[in-house]
Design a protein around this motif. Structure first.
Motif, mmCIF file in Angstrom:
data_model
loop_
_atom_site.group_PDB
_atom_site.id
_atom_site.type_symbol
_atom_site.label_atom_id
_atom_site.label_comp_id
_atom_site.label_asym_id
_atom_site.label_seq_id
_atom_site.Cartn_x
_atom_site.Cartn_y
_atom_site.Cartn_z
ATOM 1 N N VAL A 81 -5.874 -1.754 3.728
ATOM 2 C CA VAL A 81 -6.492 -0.461 3.417
ATOM 3 C C VAL A 81 -7.969 -0.430 3.812
ATOM 4 O O VAL A 81 -8.529 0.646 4.059
ATOM 5 C CB VAL A 81 -6.314 -0.142 1.907
ATOM 6 N N LEU B 91 -9.239 4.978 -3.655
ATOM 7 C CA LEU B 91 -8.332 3.832 -3.588
ATOM 8 C C LEU B 91 -8.145 3.292 -5.000
ATOM 9 O O LEU B 91 -9.119 2.912 -5.659
ATOM 10 C CB LEU B 91 -8.919 2.737 -2.683
ATOM 11 N N TYR C 105 -4.937 6.608 -1.966
ATOM 12 C CA TYR C 105 -4.337 5.310 -1.617
ATOM 13 C C TYR C 105 -4.070 4.574 -2.927
ATOM 14 O O TYR C 105 -4.888 4.635 -3.857
ATOM 15 C CB TYR C 105 -5.295 4.469 -0.762
ATOM 16 N N THR D 298 0.774 5.624 -0.202
ATOM 17 C CA THR D 298 -0.110 6.776 0.005
ATOM 18 C C THR D 298 0.481 8.009 -0.656
ATOM 19 O O THR D 298 1.707 8.157 -0.754
ATOM 20 C CB THR D 298 -0.312 7.058 1.505
ATOM 21 N N LEU E 276 0.837 -1.201 0.000
ATOM 22 C CA LEU E 276 0.000 0.000 0.000
ATOM 23 C C LEU E 276 0.871 1.249 0.000
ATOM 24 O O LEU E 276 1.745 1.404 0.851
ATOM 25 C CB LEU E 276 -0.914 -0.005 1.235
#
Length: 493
Positions: A431, A372, A397, A362, A360
């Motif tokens: 997430v 996302l 994300y 950011t 993940l």
């Protein structure tokens, strides 16, 4: 030895052949679970033979020697510099990159002369220390990799031993980069060499006129030696044979670099040297090659920009035609960027696509309602998406799925990016605990997986998730989000 036999020796080496000569103690001192695993990595050049400590013991001396011969590259690997401040050149196992992979990227050396002032005496004047620092500080990040320059080549333009020695001392004080000492007069060379005798510089170069004195210096100070025979391969071979018989083992061959009308001869000579080593089994040509694109600057009547342009394309041509180390002059970004990027591309292992870590990521300060998105871990794909997201600004994300370094379209076609893998990647990223909505934006090139992904998300415990099909190109993300985010259901809540 036939061409076929040579190829088999280099590229068709079996782990079983290596395993039979290892101590086979499964001691795990090399960090591998057993000797067969170590043998497999050794064949792929992912570990060093010396990582096997038992093979270094006296009782395994014969097997160690056999393994050294078996694993030896056609082009000898030579180290310039010492310890952490060294570069390795040569060590090529194959003539063509697609046969296996290239090892030891071309070392790029930028020149300074012994007549440069130590510091600028007036505005705009180039000086020794500043130039060395520019070389040392050159850094360009390309798809997650730091590309740098490697060496300093100190040229004696004064032909004065005292001046050369002083320049070498001053350079050595401000940088730990490996060095090439360039002088054809052995007295000048020795004066500079004495100042850095513990740093194992490359001595450039021995010719038909000075080979004896240069060989003495190479032996006395244990340094690699360049051999210069411009546009005369018979002379080059003769010099190599003589120097080897004299006792010099680490040689770097220079068949000459010519510009304009001489460029075709240059390419032909470099190719013939390397071809004779690989296809003809000629050990006298089995050494690294040095090219000097800097010659574009010598005697040229063109503008500075044109000379720099010539130097850049000659450097790229020679990298494609087997040069192992290059001496260049221009520090302009538009000259060095294509050079270092071309080097990066040539020396990327074709068996292993360049990738980034999955997981993940950011951007900005994402909150519970931030979009996302998903992409693959192919470096070029990831950094293109990253660049576009940073350019747009905002908070996001991004789940990066492990597709073994393949792009989205290739991964979908090859079943490296499946609905199941995407669901697992989203689940593993955690997430779901960071966001309030249940929307996943997938690349347009993975659109055909959208229905399956919703089912697989449900199977991993992420029920109620919806899949939105994003643009086929990440440059369209901003427009896509402007039109679709937040989703209407979320907006109405």
């Amino acid at each position: 030895m036939t061409e076929r036999e040579i190829k088999k020796a280099v590229t068709k080496l079996s782990p079983i052949d290596v395993y039979k000569l290892l101590p086979r103690t499964n001691c795990k001192e090399c960090g591998e679970p057993n000797c067969m695993a170590f043998a497999a990595k050794l064949v792929n050049r992912e570990v060093s033979l010396e990582d096997c400590l038992p093979i270094l013991k006296k009782e395994h001396g014969k097997a160690y020697k056999k393994l050294q011969d078996m694993l030896a590259p056609v082009i000898k690997e030579i180290t310039i510099g010492t310890g952490d401040h060294s570069v390795k050149i040569g060590g090529k196992l194959v003539m063509y990159r697609h046969e296996f992979t290239y090892h030891n990227p071309v070392a790029l050396a930028l020149d300074v002369t012994d007549e440069l002032p130590l510091h600028p005496r007036f505005s705009g004047e180039e000086a020794l220390i500043d130039r060395v620092k520019k070389v040392e500080n050159f850094l360009y990040n390309y798809i997650g990799r730091d590309l740098t320059l490697d060496m300093i080549a100190i040229r004696s333009t004064s032909n004065d031993p005292t001046v050369f020695k002083s320049a070498v001392e001053n350079v050595a004080k401000v940088t730990k980069l490996p060095l090439i000492l360039c002088a054809l007069d052995s007295n000048v060379m020795e004066a500079g060499l004495v100042a850095v005798q513990d740093r194992r510089p490359l001595l450039y170069a021995a010719t038909k006129d000075n080979w004896n004195n240069m060989a003495e210096l190479a032996l006395m100070y244990n340094c690699p030696l360049g051999v210069f025979a411009p546009n005369d391969l018979n002379l080059l071979k003769s010099l190599v044979k003589t120097l080897i018989e004299y006792g010099v083992e680490d040689l770097v061959l220079d068949p000459g670099t010519f510009v304009d009308e001489g460029l075709s001869d240059t390419v032909n000579n470099f190719t013939m040297v390397r071809r004779n080593a690989f296809k003809g089994g000629d050990d006298l040509f089995g050494f690294p090659l040095i090219g000097t694109p800097i010659t574009a600057w010598f005697g040229g009547k063109d503008s500075k920009e044109m000379l720099a342009w010539k130097e850049a394309y000659i450097a790229c041509i020679l990298m494609s035609r087997y040069a192992d180390v290059l001496i260049m002059h221009s520090l302009d970004g538009w000259v060095q960027l294509p050079t270092v990027i071309w080097r990066f591309n040539i020396y990327t292992d074709p068996r292993k696509p360049v990738s980034v870590d999955s997981g993940l990521y950011t951007f900005g300060k994402p909150d519970k309602m931030s979009p996302l998105m998903l992409t693959t871990n192919y470096s070029l794909t990831y950094f293109t998406v990253e660049s576009d997201l940073k350019k747009f600004g905002g908070d996001y994300y991004l789940v990066v799925a492990d597709t073994e370094g393949l792009s989205v379209e290739s991964a979908v076609a090859g079943r490296y990016l499946t609905a199941e893998l995407i669901a697992e990647a989203v689940k593993k990223s955690g997430v779901a605990e960071k966001i309030k909505h249940k929307y996943l934006i997938i690349p347009g090139r993975a659109a055909r997986l959208s229905g399956e992904i919703e089912d697989e998300l449900k199977n991993v415990g992420l029920s109620g998730w919806r899949v939105m099909v994003g643009p086929r190109d990440s440059s369209g993300i901003a427009k896509f989000l402007d039109e679709t985010w937040p989703p209407k259901e979320e907006e109405n809540e």
